[in-house]
Design a protein around this motif. Structure first.
Motif, short mmCIF file in Angstrom:
data_model
loop_
_atom_site.label_atom_id
_atom_site.label_comp_id
_atom_site.label_asym_id
_atom_site.label_seq_id
_atom_site.Cartn_x
_atom_site.Cartn_y
_atom_site.Cartn_z
N ARG A 33 19.33 18.88 7.02
CA ARG A 33 20.10 19.55 5.98
C ARG A 33 20.63 20.91 6.48
O ARG A 33 21.79 21.26 6.26
CB ARG A 33 19.25 19.74 4.73
CG ARG A 33 20.05 20.20 3.52
CD ARG A 33 19.13 20.44 2.31
NE ARG A 33 18.57 19.21 1.80
CZ ARG A 33 19.19 18.44 0.91
NH1 ARG A 33 20.39 18.76 0.47
NH2 ARG A 33 18.60 17.35 0.46
N ASP A 34 19.77 21.65 7.16
CA ASP A 34 20.19 22.95 7.68
C ASP A 34 21.30 22.81 8.72
O ASP A 34 22.23 23.62 8.75
CB ASP A 34 18.99 23.67 8.31
CG ASP A 34 17.99 24.16 7.27
OD1 ASP A 34 18.34 24.21 6.08
OD2 ASP A 34 16.84 24.48 7.67
N ARG A 35 21.20 21.79 9.55
CA ARG A 35 22.20 21.63 10.62
C ARG A 35 23.53 21.10 10.08
O ARG A 35 24.57 21.35 10.70
CB ARG A 35 21.64 20.73 11.72
CG ARG A 35 20.50 21.40 12.49
CD ARG A 35 20.08 20.59 13.70
NE ARG A 35 19.06 21.32 14.47
CZ ARG A 35 18.62 20.93 15.66
NH1 ARG A 35 19.09 19.82 16.22
NH2 ARG A 35 17.69 21.64 16.29
N LEU A 36 23.49 20.37 9.00
CA LEU A 36 24.74 19.92 8.39
C LEU A 36 25.43 21.07 7.67
O LEU A 36 26.67 21.09 7.57
CB LEU A 36 24.47 18.78 7.40
CG LEU A 36 24.23 17.40 8.01
CD1 LEU A 36 23.82 16.41 6.95
CD2 LEU A 36 25.48 16.90 8.75
N ALA A 37 24.64 22.01 7.17
CA ALA A 37 25.22 23.18 6.49
C ALA A 37 26.10 23.94 7.48
O ALA A 37 25.72 24.18 8.62
CB ALA A 37 24.13 24.08 5.94
N GLY A 38 27.27 24.30 7.05
CA GLY A 38 28.17 25.03 7.94
C GLY A 38 29.05 24.14 8.79
O GLY A 38 29.86 24.64 9.57
N THR A 39 28.89 22.83 8.64
CA THR A 39 29.76 21.90 9.34
C THR A 39 30.73 21.27 8.34
O THR A 39 30.62 21.46 7.13
CB THR A 39 28.97 20.76 10.02
OG1 THR A 39 28.50 19.83 9.03
CG2 THR A 39 27.78 21.32 10.80
N THR A 40 31.64 20.50 8.87
CA THR A 40 32.59 19.80 8.01
C THR A 40 31.91 18.73 7.16
O THR A 40 32.53 18.17 6.25
CB THR A 40 33.68 19.14 8.86
OG1 THR A 40 33.06 18.33 9.87
CG2 THR A 40 34.55 20.18 9.54
N HIS A 41 30.63 18.43 7.45
CA HIS A 41 29.89 17.42 6.70
C HIS A 41 28.85 18.05 5.77
O HIS A 41 27.93 17.38 5.31
CB HIS A 41 29.18 16.46 7.68
CG HIS A 41 30.09 15.47 8.31
ND1 HIS A 41 31.20 15.82 9.03
CD2 HIS A 41 30.06 14.10 8.33
CE1 HIS A 41 31.82 14.74 9.49
NE2 HIS A 41 31.16 13.69 9.06
N ALA A 42 28.99 19.32 5.46
CA ALA A 42 27.98 20.02 4.66
C ALA A 42 27.83 19.43 3.27
O ALA A 42 26.75 19.50 2.67
CB ALA A 42 28.34 21.50 4.57
N ASP A 43 28.90 18.85 2.72
CA ASP A 43 28.88 18.41 1.33
C ASP A 43 28.69 16.91 1.16
O ASP A 43 28.89 16.39 0.06
CB ASP A 43 30.19 18.84 0.64
CG ASP A 43 30.34 20.34 0.57
OD1 ASP A 43 29.31 21.03 0.45
OD2 ASP A 43 31.48 20.83 0.66
N ILE A 44 28.31 16.19 2.21
CA ILE A 44 28.12 14.75 2.03
C ILE A 44 26.90 14.51 1.14
O ILE A 44 25.97 15.31 1.11
CB ILE A 44 27.96 14.02 3.38
CG1 ILE A 44 26.71 14.49 4.13
CG2 ILE A 44 29.20 14.19 4.24
CD1 ILE A 44 26.46 13.70 5.41
N PRO A 45 26.90 13.41 0.38
CA PRO A 45 25.81 13.16 -0.58
C PRO A 45 24.47 12.92 0.12
O PRO A 45 24.40 12.30 1.17
CB PRO A 45 26.27 11.88 -1.30
CG PRO A 45 27.72 11.75 -1.01
CD PRO A 45 27.96 12.40 0.31
N TRP A 46 23.41 13.44 -0.52
CA TRP A 46 22.03 13.15 -0.15
C TRP A 46 21.43 12.30 -1.27
O TRP A 46 21.50 12.68 -2.44
CB TRP A 46 21.23 14.43 0.03
CG TRP A 46 21.45 15.08 1.36
CD1 TRP A 46 22.62 15.57 1.84
CD2 TRP A 46 20.47 15.29 2.38
NE1 TRP A 46 22.45 16.07 3.11
CE2 TRP A 46 21.13 15.93 3.46
CE3 TRP A 46 19.11 15.03 2.49
CZ2 TRP A 46 20.48 16.28 4.64
CZ3 TRP A 46 18.45 15.38 3.66
CH2 TRP A 46 19.12 16.00 4.71
N ILE A 47 20.85 11.18 -0.91
CA ILE A 47 20.36 10.22 -1.90
C ILE A 47 18.88 9.94 -1.64
O ILE A 47 18.51 9.51 -0.54
CB ILE A 47 21.17 8.91 -1.84
CG1 ILE A 47 22.65 9.21 -2.07
CG2 ILE A 47 20.64 7.90 -2.87
CD1 ILE A 47 23.57 8.06 -1.72
N ALA A 48 18.03 10.20 -2.62
CA ALA A 48 16.60 9.93 -2.49
C ALA A 48 16.35 8.44 -2.70
O ALA A 48 16.89 7.83 -3.62
CB ALA A 48 15.82 10.74 -3.50
#
Length: 372
Positions: A33-48
């Motif tokens: 999650r931290d590594r996706l933050a700040g990338t073009t993929h920061a807002d992709i859905p997370w599904i439990a």
């Protein structure tokens, strides 16, 4: 310069992240999650994913999904070889399944017919099992790797898994870890306290195969440049020609890549190099034909092997093996070379000896891996 906000090209199709509920707060999930933050993929859905449900699906035809899963099987495994041919005795550290790249010949297409990239997020269980297996007898040596059911470095940008393993295994003098990949990510290097216990490895092929049958991968130049970087830092590298493809112009193609290797590394900087002819399970051929209509090599002359896989006709294999071994020997390669899953007869005809002449292939490669 690469835009730090842009993921590597082989990761750009990830459109959602699934996480087992039990792994939502795991160190690996937090890191992704931290590594996706700040990338073009920061807002992709997370599904439990609730306990008891492990089937997940991608949304679009071209989308891939990342699944951070609690794995409940064995992490340390034997290579799925066969007694019909000489196996290298490699041990697998099972860290996940599937690959974000697209190589037409890849056997994973037959194993995983979805676009879900699974990563085992319960690393605490993994490390406990490895500690028990490697620590029980420190005189027993292990040559291990993670590149069997996935690529060792393909997801490293997001997971840092290889870096974690390199750091963990620093305490085990009896273990050598091979990191085998078709992409370049050297972020694990600063976790290595000993250069003699990690073997960075790359698959190579003829330029025409790299350009026409391998997609979303690093170029041959990028892989060889990475190999040189590792060699200059004191690591011994491994290189793999597997699968060797029979195609028009194969002599010129394999001669070119073989000669290019030694513009980047010296023979003594290579721990070992495998040669393996294209072979496949019967069910893989129609999958390749459907996914990669231009993959004409699947219509070559094949015969059923002793392991049930279709193998290139033996005279054609011998012709390619002999050509490549002779070319490699001109560059000073000899004891580093071995065949992946070939018969005693093929070994004798090409090399003039067979694995049993030196105590077995596993023993030979173990000695090479540990620098003996």
């Amino acid at each position: 310069m690469t835009d730090p906000a842009q993921l590597p090209r082989h990761l750009r199709r990830i459109g959602r992240v699934f996480v087992d509920e039990s792994m939502l707060d795991s160190p690996l999930a937090r890191r992704v999650r931290d590594r996706l933050a700040g990338t073009t993929h920061a807002d992709i859905p997370w599904i439990a994913v609730p306990e008891g449900q492990d089937r997940v699906e991608c949304a679009g035809r071209d989308e891939q999904a990342l699944y951070l899963k609690e794995y409940k099987g064995r992490f340390l495994r034997f290579c799925p070889g066969t007694r019909a041919y000489h196996c290298c005795g490699y041990r697998i550290i099972h860290i996940g399944e599937n690959c974000p790249m697209a190589c037409s010949y890849c056997i994973l297409q037959a194993y995983f017919q979805d676009r879900v990239l699974k990563v085992w997020a319960n690393q605490d269980a993994l490390f406990r099992e490895l500690a028990e297996g490697f620590g029980a007898d420190r005189t027993s040596r292990f040559r291990v790797g993670t590149g069997e059911f996935t690529d060792s470095l393909a997801l490293e940008r997001l997971t840092g898994y290889s870096r974690d393993l390199v750091g963990f295994l620093a305490d085990y003098d009896n273990v050598v870890l091979e990191l085998k990949s078709k992409v370049v990510d050297l972020s694990w290097m600063d976790a290595a306290t000993r250069t003699d216990r990690v073997l960075p490895a790359w698959s190579l092929n003829a330029p025409a195969i790299n350009q026409g049958q391998e997609f979303d991968v690093s170029t041959l130049e990028e892989r060889l440049t990475a190999a040189r970087t590792c060699a200059e830092a004191g690591f011994r590298v491994c290189l793999h020609f597997d699968p060797i493809i029979h195609f028009p112009g194969w002599r010129e193609g394999y001669a070119e890549i073989i000669d290019r290797i030694f513009d980047y590394v010296r023979p003594e900087q290579i721990a070992y190099m495998s040669l393996g002819s294209f072979r496949c399970m019967p069910q893989l051929t129609p999958i390749i034909a459907d996914n990669f209509p231009d993959a004409a090599y699947i219509y070559n002359e094949f015969v059923p092997g002793l392991d049930g896989k279709a193998r290139l006709l033996r005279p054609l294999r011998l012709e390619q093996f002999s050509f490549m071994v002779e070319r490699l020997r001109r560059h000073g390669m000899d004891e580093q070379l071995y065949f992946c899953m070939e018969s005693t007869e093929v070994w004798n005809e090409v090399f003039g000896f067979a694995p049993q002449d030196f105590g077995g292939l596993n023993r030979r490669l173990m000695d090479r891996a540990f620098g003996n």
